[in-house]
Scaffold this active site. Structure first.
Site, short mmCIF file in Angstrom:
data_model
loop_
_atom_site.label_atom_id
_atom_site.label_comp_id
_atom_site.label_asym_id
_atom_site.label_seq_id
_atom_site.Cartn_x
_atom_site.Cartn_y
_atom_site.Cartn_z
N CYS A 44 95.78 56.75 14.65
CA CYS A 44 97.10 57.39 14.59
C CYS A 44 97.67 57.62 15.99
CB CYS A 44 96.96 58.73 13.86
SG CYS A 44 98.43 59.77 13.96
N TRP A 77 93.23 62.47 4.80
CA TRP A 77 92.34 61.82 5.74
C TRP A 77 90.91 62.27 5.42
CZ3 TRP A 77 93.74 58.33 9.53
CH2 TRP A 77 95.11 58.20 9.80
N THR A 111 98.05 65.73 7.69
CA THR A 111 98.27 64.86 8.85
C THR A 111 97.28 65.16 9.97
OG1 THR A 111 99.90 66.35 9.85
CG2 THR A 111 100.73 64.67 8.31
N VAL A 112 97.05 64.13 10.76
CA VAL A 112 96.34 64.28 12.03
C VAL A 112 97.37 64.04 13.14
CG1 VAL A 112 94.06 63.63 11.21
CG2 VAL A 112 95.63 61.83 11.94
N TYR A 175 108.68 52.90 13.19
CA TYR A 175 108.53 53.22 11.77
C TYR A 175 109.85 53.02 11.03
CZ TYR A 175 103.88 55.23 12.46
OH TYR A 175 102.55 55.39 12.74
#
Length: 334
Positions: A44, A77, A111-112, A175
């Site tokens: 990521c 995750w 999220t990370v 993105y």
């Protein structure tokens, strides 16, 4: 997991947990050595930033790190790189468990990077943009000797201004191209992205770094997108006017950073490709991961030293990567 919005334009969910870990503990989470765990995935770009900054500042002894695998399902995750698929410190198999521990009805994205309070097992924050700034400004007590000034006070306004454009037009711009749901949305996103890359090329033509004459937070934020450009964004996200390696200024700038301790040695090209090509099934239904590109060119001379400047200013490079934190052999350039 689909990111395509109705109407065709990509919109990122920016509703993060904004609790901060600060020197004065005003949000209930004071900076303390050994109390928190930074949870990341090498794949990521947002998490990669925190890995870089933690290493540059020398926070390894005060802030432990846990690595999720390169892929995730629609739910969370996961710690599939660890024995038994369980994080050895947090004792959980899914990052979502730490979110639900603090917010039992949490419905937003898992999220990370995230920072987890080890004693309670509760997530503190996943506000990636603020995390690295706080590493520079709130964790100073635990910086290594010779740590660089990544967010110096006299340059903060300019760093913020540059970083904002880098985020909206480049970090998020790739993105916007990749998850465009219509031709018109894609065309506009493509033009915006390359307009910004041309602006960056012009800015960096005669100066070594984005702001000032040393590495700052702005460079960290740009680097993680540039590192992923040729392996992923050029093809997978259709950002294909040029490869990074065909943009002379940006390519030399990216190699300069890559060859600086803390950047290339935290970049895992294998996991990067696995993540994007396997997780984004709406873009790549076969989940086939490409073998290329050849990455040995990241180690070629860049010539940016001629522009002056110094990576760490009056500081020093970080030492060798810690045991257990190294990018696996064969996963980077060379």
């Amino acid at each position: 997991m689909s990111y395509v919005a109705s109407g065709g334009d990509f919109n990122r969910d920016t509703n993060y947990i904004t609790t901060r870990i600060t020197a004065d503990g005003r949000d209930g989470y004071p900076v303390e050595a050994g109390r928190y765990r930074l949870v990341v995935a090498r794949a990521c770009p947002w998490a990669n930033r925190t890995i870089i900054v933690r290493r540059l500042l020398g926070l390894e002894d005060s802030l432990s790190i846990g690595f999720c695998g390169p892929t995730h399902d629609e739910d969370s995750w996961t710690f599939d790189l660890d024995p038994g698929g369980v994080d050895p410190v947090l004792k959980i198999p899914r990052l979502k468990d730490a979110f639900l521990k603090r917010f039992p009805d949490y419905e937003k994205g898992i999220t990370v990077p995230s920072i987890v309070d080890v004693p309670t097992g509760e997530v503190v924050t996943n506000d990636f943009a603020q995390i690295t700034l706080d590493f520079s400004t709130e964790w100073t007590k635990f910086h290594r000797e010779g740590a660089p000034q990544l967010y110096p006070e006299h340059l903060r306004d300019e760093i913020d201004e540059v970083a904002k454009r880098v985020y909206t037009e480049v970090n998020n711009g790739v993105y916007r191209c990749g998850f465009a749901g219509s031709q018109d949305a894609y065309d506009k996103a493509y033009d915006r992205l390359f307009t910004a890359l041309d602006w960056l090329s012009e800015r960096l033509e005669n100066q070594r770094y984005l702001v000032g004459d040393t590495i700052t937070e702005a460079d960290v934020r740009l680097f993680t997108t540039l590192a992923r450009f040729d392996p992923v964004y050029h093809g997978h996200f259709k950002c294909n006017r040029n490869k990074l390696s065909e943009l002379p200024v940006l390519w030399a700038y990216a190699r300069d950073l890559f060859q600086t301790p803390g950047f290339g040695d935290t970049t895992d090209f294998v996991q990067i490709k696995q993540h994007y090509y396997i997780v984004h099934k709406d873009i790549n239904p076969t989940q086939v991961v490409p073998k290329g590109p050849d990455l040995s060119n990241w180690l070629t001379p860049h010539g940016r030293e001629a522009l002056g400047g110094s990576p760490f200013g009056d500081g020093t490079p970080p030492g060798p990567t810690r045991d257990g934190e190294r990018v696996p052999a064969g996963h980077s350039a060379g």
